[in-house]
Motif scaffolding. Structure first.
Motif, PDB file in Angstrom:
ATOM      1  N   SER A  73       0.915  -1.222   0.272  1.00 46.57           N
ATOM      2  CA  SER A  73      -0.015  -0.488   0.109  1.00 46.57           C
ATOM      3  C   SER A  73       1.101   1.086   0.198  1.00 46.57           C
ATOM      4  O   SER A  73       0.787   2.545  -0.623  1.00 46.57           O
ATOM      5  CB  SER A  73      -0.858  -0.107   0.915  1.00 46.57           C
ATOM      6  OG  SER A  73      -0.259   0.013   2.451  1.00 46.57           O
ATOM      7  N   VAL A  86      -7.112   3.586  -1.662  1.00 48.50           N
ATOM      8  CA  VAL A  86      -8.236   3.313  -1.280  1.00 48.50           C
ATOM      9  C   VAL A  86      -9.575   2.689  -1.992  1.00 48.50           C
ATOM     10  O   VAL A  86      -9.916   1.324  -0.837  1.00 48.50           O
ATOM     11  CB  VAL A  86      -9.279   4.971  -1.145  1.00 48.50           C
ATOM     12  CG1 VAL A  86     -10.393   4.100  -0.956  1.00 48.50           C
ATOM     13  CG2 VAL A  86      -8.653   5.933  -0.624  1.00 48.50           C
ATOM     14  N   PHE A  87      -8.602   2.146  -3.327  1.00 49.32           N
ATOM     15  CA  PHE A  87      -9.437   0.997  -3.579  1.00 49.32           C
ATOM     16  C   PHE A  87      -8.581   0.000  -3.346  1.00 49.32           C
ATOM     17  O   PHE A  87      -9.335  -1.262  -2.560  1.00 49.32           O
ATOM     18  CB  PHE A  87      -8.969   1.484  -4.985  1.00 49.32           C
ATOM     19  CG  PHE A  87      -9.840   2.005  -5.984  1.00 49.32           C
ATOM     20  CD1 PHE A  87     -11.042   1.564  -5.923  1.00 49.32           C
ATOM     21  CD2 PHE A  87      -9.381   2.966  -6.605  1.00 49.32           C
ATOM     22  CE1 PHE A  87     -12.510   1.756  -7.184  1.00 49.32           C
ATOM     23  CE2 PHE A  87     -10.699   3.870  -7.140  1.00 49.32           C
ATOM     24  CZ  PHE A  87     -11.939   3.151  -7.698  1.00 49.32           C
ATOM     25  N   THR A  90      -9.412  -0.559   0.517  1.00 54.10           N
ATOM     26  CA  THR A  90     -10.602  -1.315   0.363  1.00 54.10           C
ATOM     27  C   THR A  90     -11.519  -2.821   0.531  1.00 54.10           C
ATOM     28  O   THR A  90     -11.796  -3.694   0.949  1.00 54.10           O
ATOM     29  CB  THR A  90     -12.216   0.183  -0.640  1.00 54.10           C
ATOM     30  OG1 THR A  90     -11.565   1.080   0.412  1.00 54.10           O
ATOM     31  CG2 THR A  90     -13.263  -0.933  -0.688  1.00 54.10           C
ATOM     32  N   ALA A  93      -9.733  -4.716   2.869  1.00 55.15           N
ATOM     33  CA  ALA A  93     -10.941  -4.916   3.897  1.00 55.15           C
ATOM     34  C   ALA A  93     -11.838  -5.267   3.469  1.00 55.15           C
ATOM     35  O   ALA A  93     -12.451  -6.506   4.597  1.00 55.15           O
ATOM     36  CB  ALA A  93     -10.938  -3.324   4.583  1.00 55.15           C
ATOM     37  N   PHE A  94     -12.579  -5.823   2.445  1.00 57.03           N
ATOM     38  CA  PHE A  94     -13.830  -6.215   1.725  1.00 57.03           C
ATOM     39  C   PHE A  94     -13.446  -7.640   1.908  1.00 57.03           C
ATOM     40  O   PHE A  94     -14.256  -8.712   2.119  1.00 57.03           O
ATOM     41  CB  PHE A  94     -14.472  -5.571   0.865  1.00 57.03           C
ATOM     42  CG  PHE A  94     -15.126  -6.371   0.231  1.00 57.03           C
ATOM     43  CD1 PHE A  94     -16.565  -6.278   0.479  1.00 57.03           C
ATOM     44  CD2 PHE A  94     -15.441  -7.487  -0.596  1.00 57.03           C
ATOM     45  CE1 PHE A  94     -17.455  -7.077   0.235  1.00 57.03           C
ATOM     46  CE2 PHE A  94     -16.239  -8.048  -1.438  1.00 57.03           C
ATOM     47  CZ  PHE A  94     -17.570  -7.731  -0.898  1.00 57.03           C
TER      48      PHE A  94
END
Length: 191
Positions: A73, A86-87, A90, A93-94
């Motif tokens: 990251s 952010v993508f 996310t 996390a998802f």
């Protein structure tokens, strides 16, 4: 059953990983197309997102613990863009919190189902044993008096414990199960 849920979860995860692999590979290719970069962060970007196959593997490794999020990251945020970061975050996390826990839940649920079936079979066995022990005359039915006389028997105690009903409510239970309202229970009413 659980295999169908597992298959669709796996298909969704594969589609998500591949889509983002294409996204990150294209962003890295655009990044290097405008001007050459030879710093450490740029090399890390090329190492992890140099091709679609490598990007797919990188994304899989970040959700499965093969690569630390921080390692991937940091160059994404610093060199590509904060939006790309952010993508990436996310996605991780998802995938980690939703999809992988869903798969775990599917397997846990499928392992609990046989246990429930075993409990139901055991309860059915207890009901039949209770009925035959309380039906002293062999008429195929139990009157309230016979039911009440057997409340202290081990079969009856076990039956009420299995149903999680207090024996003090035996009269209410009897009336509830006596659908014909004839003052007696038949085995079919108990099962």
């Amino acid at each position: 059953g659980s295999f169908g849920g597992f298959f669709w979860t796996l298909a969704l995860l594969t589609l998500l990983i591949y889509s983002l692999a294409v996204f990150f590979t294209q962003h890295v290719a655009d990044f290097f197309a405008f001007e050459p970069h030879d710093d450490e962060l740029a090399k890390t970007l090329e190492k992890h997102f140099g091709s679609t196959l490598v990007s797919t593997l990188t994304l899989y490794k970040t959700i499965s613990g093969g690569i630390d999020w921080q390692e991937v990251s940091t160059p994404v945020i610093a060199r590509l863009s904060p939006i790309a970061g952010v993508f990436f975050i996310t996605f991780n996390a998802f995938a980690a919190l939703v999809l992988l826990n869903l798969v775990t839940g599917l397997f846990v649920d499928s392992s609990i189902r046989p246990s429930r079936a075993d409990q139901e079979a055991e309860l059915l066995e207890k009901v039949c044993g209770l009925f035959h022990s309380a039906d002293a005359h062999g008429f195929g039915e139990i009157a309230w008096e016979q039911f009440r006389e057997n409340l202290g028997s081990p079969e009856m105690v076990s039956f009420f414990e299995a149903l999680e009903i207090n024996q003090a409510r035996a009269s209410e239970f009897f009336q509830l199960v006596d659908r014909a309202e004839c003052g007696c229970l038949k085995l079919e009413e108990l099962v």
